[in-house]
Write a protein that holds these residues in place. Structure first.
Motif, mmCIF file in Angstrom:
data_model
loop_
_atom_site.group_PDB
_atom_site.id
_atom_site.type_symbol
_atom_site.label_atom_id
_atom_site.label_comp_id
_atom_site.label_asym_id
_atom_site.label_seq_id
_atom_site.Cartn_x
_atom_site.Cartn_y
_atom_site.Cartn_z
ATOM 1 N N ASN A 169 0.907 -1.430 -0.079
ATOM 2 C CA ASN A 169 0.070 -0.181 -0.466
ATOM 3 C C ASN A 169 1.031 1.203 0.150
ATOM 4 O OD1 ASN A 169 -2.195 -2.193 0.154
ATOM 5 N ND2 ASN A 169 -2.882 -1.065 2.034
ATOM 6 N N ARG A 170 2.253 1.160 0.770
ATOM 7 C CA ARG A 170 2.871 2.138 0.920
ATOM 8 C C ARG A 170 3.757 2.314 -0.721
ATOM 9 N NH1 ARG A 170 1.526 4.826 5.484
ATOM 10 N NH2 ARG A 170 2.005 3.259 7.194
ATOM 11 N N LYS A 171 3.648 1.426 -1.398
ATOM 12 C CA LYS A 171 4.246 1.822 -2.656
ATOM 13 C C LYS A 171 3.505 2.011 -3.533
ATOM 14 C CE LYS A 171 7.718 -0.753 -2.894
ATOM 15 N NZ LYS A 171 8.987 -2.663 -2.900
ATOM 16 N N VAL A 172 1.998 2.157 -3.448
ATOM 17 C CA VAL A 172 1.208 2.635 -4.565
ATOM 18 C C VAL A 172 0.526 3.982 -4.047
ATOM 19 C CG1 VAL A 172 -1.110 2.217 -5.200
ATOM 20 C CG2 VAL A 172 -0.035 0.213 -4.758
ATOM 21 N N GLN B 183 -6.365 2.327 0.955
ATOM 22 C CA GLN B 183 -6.453 1.479 2.055
ATOM 23 C C GLN B 183 -8.046 -0.064 1.425
ATOM 24 O OE1 GLN B 183 -6.983 3.541 5.551
ATOM 25 N NE2 GLN B 183 -8.878 2.646 5.273
ATOM 26 N N ARG B 184 -8.050 -0.897 1.715
ATOM 27 C CA ARG B 184 -9.255 -2.170 1.599
ATOM 28 C C ARG B 184 -9.831 -1.927 2.219
ATOM 29 N NH1 ARG B 184 -8.643 -7.301 -1.974
ATOM 30 N NH2 ARG B 184 -10.741 -7.613 -1.974
ATOM 31 N N GLU B 185 -11.216 -1.415 2.127
ATOM 32 C CA GLU B 185 -12.227 -1.837 2.861
ATOM 33 C C GLU B 185 -13.750 -2.924 2.558
ATOM 34 O OE1 GLU B 185 -14.060 2.182 4.146
ATOM 35 O OE2 GLU B 185 -11.543 2.770 4.286
ATOM 36 N N TRP C 250 -11.487 -1.485 -2.666
ATOM 37 C CA TRP C 250 -10.327 -0.903 -2.486
ATOM 38 C C TRP C 250 -10.511 1.110 -2.684
ATOM 39 C CZ3 TRP C 250 -5.681 -1.507 -0.817
ATOM 40 C CH2 TRP C 250 -5.219 -3.120 -1.178
ATOM 41 N N PHE C 251 -10.201 1.739 -1.633
ATOM 42 C CA PHE C 251 -9.959 2.974 -1.588
ATOM 43 C C PHE C 251 -9.071 3.280 -1.131
ATOM 44 C CE2 PHE C 251 -13.918 1.309 0.073
ATOM 45 C CZ PHE C 251 -15.223 1.896 -0.172
ATOM 46 N N LEU C 252 -8.903 4.656 -2.175
ATOM 47 C CA LEU C 252 -7.810 5.827 -2.359
ATOM 48 C C LEU C 252 -8.396 7.206 -1.987
ATOM 49 C CD1 LEU C 252 -4.488 6.409 -3.686
ATOM 50 C CD2 LEU C 252 -5.817 6.864 -5.836
ATOM 51 N N GLY D 163 0.162 -2.018 -9.453
ATOM 52 C CA GLY D 163 -0.443 -2.233 -7.976
ATOM 53 C C GLY D 163 -1.932 -1.042 -6.983
ATOM 54 N N LEU D 164 -2.325 -0.525 -8.681
ATOM 55 C CA LEU D 164 -3.455 0.267 -7.686
ATOM 56 C C LEU D 164 -4.824 -0.234 -8.759
ATOM 57 C CD1 LEU D 164 -4.625 2.968 -6.640
ATOM 58 C CD2 LEU D 164 -5.190 3.797 -9.131
ATOM 59 N N ASP D 165 -5.739 -1.553 -7.803
ATOM 60 C CA ASP D 165 -6.984 -1.808 -8.376
ATOM 61 C C ASP D 165 -7.692 -1.113 -9.356
ATOM 62 O OD1 ASP D 165 -8.871 -4.187 -7.278
ATOM 63 O OD2 ASP D 165 -9.986 -2.679 -7.289
ATOM 64 N N GLU D 166 -8.450 -2.109 -10.274
ATOM 65 C CA GLU D 166 -8.908 -1.259 -11.473
ATOM 66 C C GLU D 166 -10.187 -0.716 -11.204
ATOM 67 O OE1 GLU D 166 -10.758 -4.312 -14.132
ATOM 68 O OE2 GLU D 166 -8.292 -4.406 -14.254
ATOM 69 N N ASP D 167 -10.632 -1.488 -10.195
ATOM 70 C CA ASP D 167 -12.260 -1.001 -9.645
ATOM 71 C C ASP D 167 -11.849 0.444 -8.845
ATOM 72 O OD1 ASP D 167 -12.936 -2.077 -12.134
ATOM 73 O OD2 ASP D 167 -13.449 -4.007 -10.392
#
Length: 153
Positions: free
Chosen positions: A3-6, A31-33, A37-39, A70-74
């Motif tokens: 997550n830190r790298k993203v 972070q994942r909830e 995934w939320f940015l 590394g970023l989730d597409e959704d």
């Protein structure tokens, strides 16, 4: 990818975009909830930022995020202002909110106490500096459990 790298990769593309719009990128959290995934990107500018500015920045950010590994597409992207009682999470925020009133709680006693309320002077040599009626206090950064903007009502 961690997550830190993203977060660092997002910051690298988002900070110049924010700057071009007269904004400052204060924080990025990925972070994942549950299953999603939320940015979350926190932006500000002198005098504050409006909801319309946050929405416009979010729209401009979307196409730029496609190249972030590394970023989730959704991913759900949220762009927000820091808010009145923002918890300060990083060194950039301690610098940005210099001069504002803060409340700092520590993990262990510092100068015989665990709670400080006063004016944030910033970070100096790894310590959060807060000034109150009793003087200036240097609180080691690793002793800070929580630091947040304080709002008087």
């Amino acid at each position: 990818m961690s997550n830190r790298k993203v977060e660092a990769a997002v910051e690298a593309v988002a900070a110049p975009l924010a700057e071009a719009r007269g904004l400052v990128l204060l924080d990025v959290e990925y972070q994942r909830e549950g299953r999603r995934w939320f940015l979350r990107c926190v932006v500000d500018r002198p005098g504050g930022v409006t909801m319309d500015e946050c929405a416009a920045f979010s729209e401009a950010l979307d196409p730029v995020l496609e190249g972030v590994a590394g970023l989730d597409e959704d991913v759900v992207v949220e762009v927000m202002s820091p808010g009145l009682d923002r918890t300060l999470r990083n060194d950039r925020e301690f610098a940005w909110f210099r001069g504002r009133e803060v409340e700092v709680t520590t993990y262990r006693p510092v100068e015989g106490r665990r709670h400080f309320l006063g004016r944030l002077e910033g970070l100096e040599d790894g310590a959060v500096v807060v000034t109150d009626a009793e003087g200036s206090h240097r609180i080691p950064r690793d002793a800070v459990a929580k630091a947040r903007l304080h709002v008087r009502i």
